[in-house]
Design a protein around this motif. Structure first.
Motif, short mmCIF file in Angstrom:
data_model
loop_
_atom_site.label_atom_id
_atom_site.label_comp_id
_atom_site.label_asym_id
_atom_site.label_seq_id
_atom_site.Cartn_x
_atom_site.Cartn_y
_atom_site.Cartn_z
N ASP A 37 0.86 -1.18 0.00
CA ASP A 37 0.00 0.00 0.00
C ASP A 37 0.89 1.22 0.00
N SER A 39 0.35 5.40 0.32
CA SER A 39 -0.59 6.50 0.49
C SER A 39 0.19 7.80 0.65
N HIS A 48 -4.63 9.96 0.67
CA HIS A 48 -5.02 9.27 -0.57
C HIS A 48 -4.23 7.98 -0.72
N ARG A 49 -4.94 6.83 -0.81
CA ARG A 49 -4.29 5.56 -1.15
C ARG A 49 -4.07 5.56 -2.65
N PRO A 66 -5.29 8.07 -7.20
CA PRO A 66 -5.81 7.30 -6.08
C PRO A 66 -6.51 6.02 -6.53
#
Length: 106
Positions: A37, A39, A48-49, A66
């Protein structure tokens, strides 16, 4: 002396983004992960990922893409100085999508 670092003071954005991509890949490889992940937290507190990060359009700006969360896909073009933090972490098992590194060129 200004408190905020401004884009364009040290090196090209392409090199910065390339180094961030290498760090993401290194995190993934060092831990033997299938996905990670990534972000980005902006100075206004928005988190925001990301699906991807691009050095375009340049001139002190980067493009954040995103991960979709049910809404239509979108991109954010932000000045580099608006980024407070980039987080790289282990992708949760229930997540279907993670950060996509750019394909190797050449």
């Amino acid at each position: 002396m200004p408190e905020l670092w401004t884009p364009g003071m040290a090196g090209p954005l392409e090199e910065l983004v390339s180094r961030i991509h290498r760090r993401i890949d290194g995190f993934k490889t060092e831990r033997g992960l299938d996905r990670v992940d990534v972000s980005v937290e902006l100075v206004d507190g928005a988190l925001h990922r990301l699906a991807s990060l691009s050095s375009e359009p340049g001139f002190g700006f980067v493009t954040l893409s995103p991960l979709p969360d049910g809404d239509d896909p979108y991109e954010l073009i932000v000045p580099l100085g608006a980024i407070k933090e980039i987080r790289i972490g282990v992708g949760a098992d229930e997540q279907r999508l993670g950060f996509a590194l750019p394909a190797e060129s050449g």
